[in-house]
Design a protein around this motif. Structure first.
Motif, PDB file in Angstrom:
ATOM      1  N   HIS A   3      12.176  -3.816   8.691  1.00  0.00           N
ATOM      2  CA  HIS A   3      12.743  -2.494   8.405  1.00  0.00           C
ATOM      3  C   HIS A   3      14.244  -2.412   8.690  1.00  0.00           C
TER       4      HIS A   3
ATOM      5  N   ASP B 172      10.136  -6.877  -4.440  1.00  0.00           N
ATOM      6  CA  ASP B 172       8.934  -7.368  -3.737  1.00  0.00           C
ATOM      7  C   ASP B 172       8.650  -8.763  -4.307  1.00  0.00           C
TER       8      ASP B 172
ATOM      9  N   ALA C  34       0.821  -1.215   0.000  1.00  0.00           N
ATOM     10  CA  ALA C  34       0.000   0.000   0.000  1.00  0.00           C
ATOM     11  C   ALA C  34       0.853   1.263   0.000  1.00  0.00           C
ATOM     12  N   ILE C  35       1.748   1.394   0.993  1.00  0.00           N
ATOM     13  CA  ILE C  35       2.510   2.655   1.062  1.00  0.00           C
ATOM     14  C   ILE C  35       3.653   2.656   0.049  1.00  0.00           C
TER      15      ILE C  35
ATOM     16  N   TYR D 142       3.923  13.348   1.078  1.00  0.00           N
ATOM     17  CA  TYR D 142       4.715  12.207   0.585  1.00  0.00           C
ATOM     18  C   TYR D 142       5.645  12.662  -0.546  1.00  0.00           C
TER      19      TYR D 142
ATOM     20  N   ASN E 130       6.897  -4.025   9.405  1.00  0.00           N
ATOM     21  CA  ASN E 130       7.764  -3.391  10.418  1.00  0.00           C
ATOM     22  C   ASN E 130       8.986  -4.229  10.800  1.00  0.00           C
TER      23      ASN E 130
ATOM     24  N   LYS F 166       7.606   4.198   8.868  1.00  0.00           N
ATOM     25  CA  LYS F 166       7.329   4.151  10.312  1.00  0.00           C
ATOM     26  C   LYS F 166       6.457   2.952  10.629  1.00  0.00           C
TER      27      LYS F 166
HETATM   28  N1  LIG Z   1       3.691   6.687   6.466  1.00  0.00           N
HETATM   29  C1  LIG Z   1       2.493   6.249   6.224  1.00  0.00           C
HETATM   30  O1  LIG Z   1       1.573   7.009   5.964  1.00  0.00           O
HETATM   31  C2  LIG Z   1       2.251   4.761   6.207  1.00  0.00           C
HETATM   32  C3  LIG Z   1       1.010   4.271   5.764  1.00  0.00           C
HETATM   33  C4  LIG Z   1       0.836   2.895   5.702  1.00  0.00           C
HETATM   34  C5  LIG Z   1       1.846   2.032   6.093  1.00  0.00           C
HETATM   35  N2  LIG Z   1       3.024   2.542   6.555  1.00  0.00           N
HETATM   36  C6  LIG Z   1       4.110   1.628   6.968  1.00  0.00           C
HETATM   37  O2  LIG Z   1       4.670   1.057   5.782  1.00  0.00           O
HETATM   38  C7  LIG Z   1       5.009  -0.316   5.997  1.00  0.00           C
HETATM   39  C8  LIG Z   1       4.274  -1.188   5.012  1.00  0.00           C
HETATM   40  O3  LIG Z   1       2.888  -1.050   5.226  1.00  0.00           O
HETATM   41  P1  LIG Z   1       1.817  -1.381   4.074  1.00  0.00           P
HETATM   42  O4  LIG Z   1       0.507  -0.957   4.621  1.00  0.00           O
HETATM   43  O5  LIG Z   1       2.295  -0.822   2.776  1.00  0.00           O
HETATM   44  O6  LIG Z   1       1.918  -2.967   4.066  1.00  0.00           O
HETATM   45  P2  LIG Z   1       1.583  -3.950   2.843  1.00  0.00           P
HETATM   46  O7  LIG Z   1       1.371  -5.279   3.466  1.00  0.00           O
HETATM   47  O8  LIG Z   1       0.512  -3.367   1.990  1.00  0.00           O
HETATM   48  O9  LIG Z   1       2.915  -3.949   1.971  1.00  0.00           O
HETATM   49  C9  LIG Z   1       4.115  -4.600   2.382  1.00  0.00           C
HETATM   50  C10 LIG Z   1       4.822  -5.079   1.121  1.00  0.00           C
HETATM   51  O10 LIG Z   1       6.103  -5.618   1.496  1.00  0.00           O
HETATM   52  C11 LIG Z   1       6.308  -6.739   0.636  1.00  0.00           C
HETATM   53  N3  LIG Z   1       7.318  -7.625   1.216  1.00  0.00           N
HETATM   54  C12 LIG Z   1       7.166  -8.581   2.171  1.00  0.00           C
HETATM   55  N4  LIG Z   1       8.339  -9.208   2.375  1.00  0.00           N
HETATM   56  C13 LIG Z   1       9.232  -8.653   1.531  1.00  0.00           C
HETATM   57  C14 LIG Z   1      10.606  -8.893   1.282  1.00  0.00           C
HETATM   58  N5  LIG Z   1      11.311  -9.824   1.943  1.00  0.00           N
HETATM   59  N6  LIG Z   1      11.239  -8.133   0.345  1.00  0.00           N
HETATM   60  C15 LIG Z   1      10.548  -7.179  -0.336  1.00  0.00           C
HETATM   61  N7  LIG Z   1       9.230  -6.919  -0.137  1.00  0.00           N
HETATM   62  C16 LIG Z   1       8.587  -7.645   0.787  1.00  0.00           C
HETATM   63  C17 LIG Z   1       4.958  -7.398   0.547  1.00  0.00           C
HETATM   64  O11 LIG Z   1       4.886  -8.272  -0.562  1.00  0.00           O
HETATM   65  C18 LIG Z   1       4.055  -6.190   0.391  1.00  0.00           C
HETATM   66  O12 LIG Z   1       3.879  -5.825  -0.965  1.00  0.00           O
HETATM   67  C19 LIG Z   1       4.669  -0.596   7.464  1.00  0.00           C
HETATM   68  O13 LIG Z   1       5.823  -0.410   8.228  1.00  0.00           O
HETATM   69  C20 LIG Z   1       3.635   0.455   7.807  1.00  0.00           C
HETATM   70  O14 LIG Z   1       3.625   0.810   9.180  1.00  0.00           O
HETATM   71  C21 LIG Z   1       3.248   3.873   6.588  1.00  0.00           C
END
Ligand SMILES: NC(=O)c1ccc[n+]([C@@H]2O[C@H](COP(=O)([O-])OP(=O)(O)OC[C@H]3O[C@@H](n4cnc5c(N)ncnc54)[C@H](O)[C@@H]3O)[C@@H](O)[C@H]2O)c1
Length: 346
Positions: free
Chosen positions: A76, A35, A13-14, A297, A73, A94
């Motif tokens: 990271h 990914d 998503a992010i 962003y 998380n 974050k």
């Molecule tokens: N700053 C913001 O506004 C905001 C908003 C949402 C999420 N976040 C943070 O961003 C991070 C991701 O959240 P999200 O909602 O996008 O999660 P998500 O589950 O939608 O996306 C995570 C992605 O990481 C990929 N992934 C998993 N293992 C991997 C690996 N070994 N190598 C490469 N890619 C891999 C997954 O396939 C997935 O596409 C979290 O830490 C979350 O807290 C921040």
């Protein structure tokens, strides 16, 4: 001038939010996507950029100047440290880590390698918050005495179909309140101690659905934060600051900061002060600042580019990420123990 190549690790998503901004940037270029999913591969193909199933092969085979770490998380820190070891700057989403000890590993890696790190607390890049910080630092409010934050909103039932969102640590303190804590730290400075209560009375999951915290800042100001993800309410920054199209915009305020000589609400940047006699019986004057709207962003990524070029210091350093995480975890600890938690610095 050539564009700065940036890779994205984790195209969820992010990650897609970042990819969308990098693709549209005049100064940055999408270098690669790492990914493991078919969706990640398809996105890379559609954008005509190299795809890798993991960040190791990406770092071996491409030379980005920076990488966005947008994975779950728990991944990271190891991914960001791998980037730094290869001389690749990291924009880490974050929360910077799950624990303060892990966050410290990144702080240490950053100082050891000297490679830049930016933590993705994007609200710091919103011009509203930058202006608010200027107002606070100018002394126009006098000595800040209180800050009140509302973060009450409704997560729909299907959101909880994912197991970890019903478990401890998957709730609104770590996912949502962390943004409020970081914003308060950005505006008012370091937090010294925290008291808190939490409740799961509405959904009865292991995770909290509601919490209230009282904080003491090092400068002596006191703050309250009220949080619920089970409330039918518009009072949260995400609705009223208009940062993301996925939330309907509401014309309400979420943050209220009061000082001895003036007060400020956000995000509307209304400022109240006495022009003459300073008394609750006197007329009070309202001034408003209108800042240009901007997507935080996009600004965050442009700042990352400038950081890579050595033109700026990080607006949210690895240590900032650690301290914001530490204060957020202290809310959970205070609620669990009923004790005042001193927010110790490393
Ligand atoms: N700053 C913001 O506004 C905001 C908003 C949402 C999420 N976040 C943070 O961003 C991070 C991701 O959240 P999200 O909602 O996008 O999660 P998500 O589950 O939608 O996306 C995570 C992605 O990481 C990929 N992934 C998993 N293992 C991997 C690996 N070994 N190598 C490469 N890619 C891999 C997954 O396939 C997935 O596409 C979290 O830490 C979350 O807290 C921040």
């Amino acid at each position: 001038m050539p564009k700065t190549p940036i890779a994205v690790i984790g195209a969820g998503a992010i990650g897609r939010t970042h990819i969308d901004r990098i693709v549209r940037s005049d100064s940055l270029q999408l270098a690669a996507i790492a990914d493991p999913t078919d969706a990640g591969k398809a996105l890379a193909q559609s954008l005509n950029v190299p795809w890798f199933a993991d960040h190791h092969s990406m770092l071996d085979r491409t030379q980005p100047r920076g990488a966005v770490v947008a994975t779950p998380n728990s991944m990271h820190i190891s991914m960001a440290v791998d980037c730094l070891e290869c001389g690749v700057a990291a924009l880490v989403e974050k929360p910077v880590a799950d624990t303060v000890a892990e966050a410290q590993v990144l702080v240490d890696a950053q100082s050891r390698t000297g490679v830049p790190v930016l933590v993705g607390h994007h609200r710091r890049h919103n011009p509203i918050n930058r202006r608010a910080r200027d107002i606070l630092q100018s002394g126009q409010l006098g000595r800040v005495v209180t800050a009140n934050v509302m973060a009450t909103f409704l997560k729909p039932d299907p959101y909880f179909n994912v197991a970890w969102r019903r478990e401890k640590g998957g709730g609104p303190i770590l996912i949502n309140l962390i943004h409020e804590i970081d914003m308060l730290r950005f505006l008012l400075g370091e937090i010294a101690s925290i008291q808190a209560l939490s409740s799961n009375a509405v959904r009865s999951f292991a995770v909290e659905d509601t919490a209230a915290a009282v904080v003491r800042f090092e400068n002596g100001a006191l703050g309250t934060l009220v949080l619920s993800d089970t409330a039918t309410s518009p009072w949260i920054w995400d609705f009223c600051a208009g940062e993301q199209d996925q939330y309907p915009r509401q014309e309400v305020q979420s943050h209220f900061i009061a000082g001895t000589h003036g007060s400020l609400s956000l995000p509307d940047l209304s400022m109240w002060s006495y022009r003459g006699e300073r008394s609750w019986h006197a007329e009070i004057t309202l001034e408003k600042t209108f800042v240009h709207k901007a997507d935080p962003y996009t600004w965050q990524l442009e700042h990352f580019g400038a950081l890579i070029e050595g033109r700026v210091e990080p607006l949210c350093s690895a240590l900032d990420g650690l301290r914001t995480l530490q204060a957020t975890l202290a809310v959970s600890e205070a609620a669990a123990t009923g004790q005042t938690v001193e927010v110790n610095k490393p």
